[in-house]
Motif scaffolding. Structure first.
Motif, PDB file in Angstrom:
ATOM      1  N   GLU A 148     -99.280  36.745  22.860  1.00  0.00           N
ATOM      2  CA  GLU A 148     -98.854  38.013  22.262  1.00  0.00           C
ATOM      3  C   GLU A 148    -100.011  38.974  22.038  1.00  0.00           C
ATOM      4  O   GLU A 148     -99.834  40.184  22.047  1.00  0.00           O
ATOM      5  CB  GLU A 148     -98.124  37.757  20.941  1.00  0.00           C
ATOM      6  CG  GLU A 148     -96.740  37.153  21.128  1.00  0.00           C
ATOM      7  CD  GLU A 148     -95.971  37.027  19.838  1.00  0.00           C
ATOM      8  OE1 GLU A 148     -94.863  37.584  19.759  1.00  0.00           O
ATOM      9  OE2 GLU A 148     -96.475  36.373  18.899  1.00  0.00           O
ATOM     10  N   LYS A 183     -96.470  32.131  21.880  1.00  0.00           N
ATOM     11  CA  LYS A 183     -97.016  33.014  20.837  1.00  0.00           C
ATOM     12  C   LYS A 183     -98.489  33.331  21.077  1.00  0.00           C
ATOM     13  O   LYS A 183     -98.998  34.348  20.605  1.00  0.00           O
ATOM     14  CB  LYS A 183     -96.831  32.389  19.456  1.00  0.00           C
ATOM     15  CG  LYS A 183     -97.704  31.176  19.179  1.00  0.00           C
ATOM     16  CD  LYS A 183     -97.451  30.623  17.789  1.00  0.00           C
ATOM     17  CE  LYS A 183     -98.351  29.432  17.496  1.00  0.00           C
ATOM     18  NZ  LYS A 183     -98.097  28.866  16.150  1.00  0.00           N
ATOM     19  N   GLU A 189     -91.918  42.979  24.243  1.00  0.00           N
ATOM     20  CA  GLU A 189     -93.097  43.833  24.162  1.00  0.00           C
ATOM     21  C   GLU A 189     -94.232  43.309  25.046  1.00  0.00           C
ATOM     22  O   GLU A 189     -95.081  44.080  25.490  1.00  0.00           O
ATOM     23  CB  GLU A 189     -93.577  43.924  22.709  1.00  0.00           C
ATOM     24  CG  GLU A 189     -92.653  44.716  21.792  1.00  0.00           C
ATOM     25  CD  GLU A 189     -92.553  46.176  22.207  1.00  0.00           C
ATOM     26  OE1 GLU A 189     -93.602  46.805  22.423  1.00  0.00           O
ATOM     27  OE2 GLU A 189     -91.417  46.673  22.349  1.00  0.00           O
ATOM     28  N   SER A 222     -88.589  29.888  26.194  1.00  0.00           N
ATOM     29  CA  SER A 222     -88.349  30.834  25.099  1.00  0.00           C
ATOM     30  C   SER A 222     -87.452  30.253  24.020  1.00  0.00           C
ATOM     31  O   SER A 222     -87.421  30.727  22.893  1.00  0.00           O
ATOM     32  CB  SER A 222     -87.726  32.130  25.635  1.00  0.00           C
ATOM     33  OG  SER A 222     -86.524  31.849  26.339  1.00  0.00           O
ATOM     34  N   ASN A 252     -90.418  37.710  23.724  1.00  0.00           N
ATOM     35  CA  ASN A 252     -90.864  38.970  23.128  1.00  0.00           C
ATOM     36  C   ASN A 252     -90.973  40.024  24.232  1.00  0.00           C
ATOM     37  O   ASN A 252     -91.938  40.029  24.994  1.00  0.00           O
ATOM     38  CB  ASN A 252     -92.217  38.793  22.426  1.00  0.00           C
ATOM     39  CG  ASN A 252     -92.677  40.067  21.734  1.00  0.00           C
ATOM     40  OD1 ASN A 252     -92.065  41.121  21.857  1.00  0.00           O
ATOM     41  ND2 ASN A 252     -93.771  39.970  20.999  1.00  0.00           N
TER      42      ASN A 252
END
Length: 354
Positions: free
Chosen positions: A235, A232, A270, A221, A268
């Motif tokens: 995502e 990425k 999420e 990260s 991230n």
């Protein structure tokens, strides 16, 4: 080489100039103005192409220019509009202004078009400026000039399922067994240096897209091992398949899973809301039965599907693929319902405003 970032210069076409002209015909000594308008310049357009997975085909060309509009002519002949410049890009492309980082838009569907720079407007010919008090205007407009701009293109792969895990867990072998992808496979770490995409077919004419993300390591990260470059790409995925190397005597299966999950959370949070599936690979040579029971208990407690598989022998692969396909179908169905509800609410809001 896997190219997922690109800088390009684009320039839309300038507008054509309006024309200064007067009608000159036999027996008409003082004809009025008949200068036509200039044509509009062509736009620069990005178009999604499902056959592309990277920017590799674009890497050797950095400058793109649309056609300028033709100048107007006499006899009220307007100039032809310039042809647009269409640039094919892979799905998942994010388009940003290079200097400010402002996002212009995203390309997510095959055939979707995004105008990144409009062509200049054509100038008006002198016929447009005729009035009752000025019947012979000598004024016309030049076409609008367009300045080139720099764009930054970033790619985030669109896949239904992404395989994550530590290096040498068998991700490349797995994706080669269950899909049409043909990644490089070798018995050493970091064999995979870029994501691979494949189509997995299952059931009756059903399929989903799967991505093999290069092995992550602790500190990914923060960019260790090019971690942020690869993180990425998960995502936009719908399901995360965490693959664990079941044959390593140094491996603690549960710690393996939690460590990678922690790196994803740092990158991230999420992403952790997505569906997770655990697969312990190399069932033909498992070495830590106690660790296996621990991660099974953890998975059951947290309602995470878990499978014991062997990418080499094929053990457990059918069950794993069917489970992944079922989850993907469920997520897509929910997304469609949410989109329908959103469109319905937007229509109601519009009617309320009216």
């Amino acid at each position: 080489m896997f190219k997922d970032e690109l800088k390009i210069w684009v320039k839309a076409g300038d507008g054509g100039n309006g024309c200064l002209s007067f009608r000159r015909e036999k027996f008409i000594p003082k004809g009025g103005p008949d200068g036509g308008d200039g044509g509009d310049g062509g736009d620069v357009i990005l178009e999604g192409d499902a056959s592309l997975n990277t920017f590799n085909k674009l890497r050797y060309r950095q400058h793109y220019k649309a056609e300028r509009g033709e100048h107007g002519k006499g006899k009220n002949m307007h100039g032809k509009n310039g042809e647009p410049c269409i640039i094919k890009v892979p799905l998942g492309t994010i388009v940003k202004l290079f200097d400010t980082g402002e996002i212009i838009g995203e390309i997510l569907e095959d055939g979707q078009r995004l105008v990144v720079q409009k062509g200049g407007k054509g100038g008006r010919g002198n016929a447009r400026f005729a009035t009752s008090t000025n019947r012979a205007p000598r004024h016309f407009e030049e076409g609008e000039k367009v300045e080139p701009i720099r764009l930054k293109l970033e790619l985030k792969l669109i896949a239904d399922v992404s395989i994550v895990g530590y290096p040498n867990a068998g991700k490349s072998t797995l994706i080669s067994k269950i899909s049409n992808a043909k990644p490089k496979i070798a018995d050493y770490k970091f064999t995979t240096l870029h994501p691979n995409l494949g189509i997995v077919e299952y059931g009756s004419f059903k399929s989903f897209v799967i991505a093999d993300v290069p092995g992550l390591i602790d500190g990914a990260s923060e960019g260790r091992g090019l971690g942020t470059r690869f993180l990425k790409h998960i995502e936009r995925t719908r399901v995360l398949l965490h693959l664990i190397d079941g044959a390593s005597p140094e491996n603690d299966y549960l710690s393996d899973f939690l460590a990678i999950r922690k790196e994803i959370e740092k990158f991230n949070p999420e992403i952790l809301k997505k569906h997770f599936v655990i697969a312990v690979n190399k069932a033909d040579s498992l070495c830590c039965k106690d660790d296996l029971e621990k991660i099974k208990a953890f998975a059951k407690e947290n309602n995470i599907p878990i499978f014991i598989i062997s990418a080499v022998t094929g053990e457990g692969l059918n069950e794993l693929v069917n489970e992944l396909g079922s989850i993907v179908e469920s997520v897509k169905g929910r997304e469609i319902k949410e989109e329908v509800v959103k469109e319905k609410n937007e229509k109601l809001d519009f009617l309320d405003e009216v």
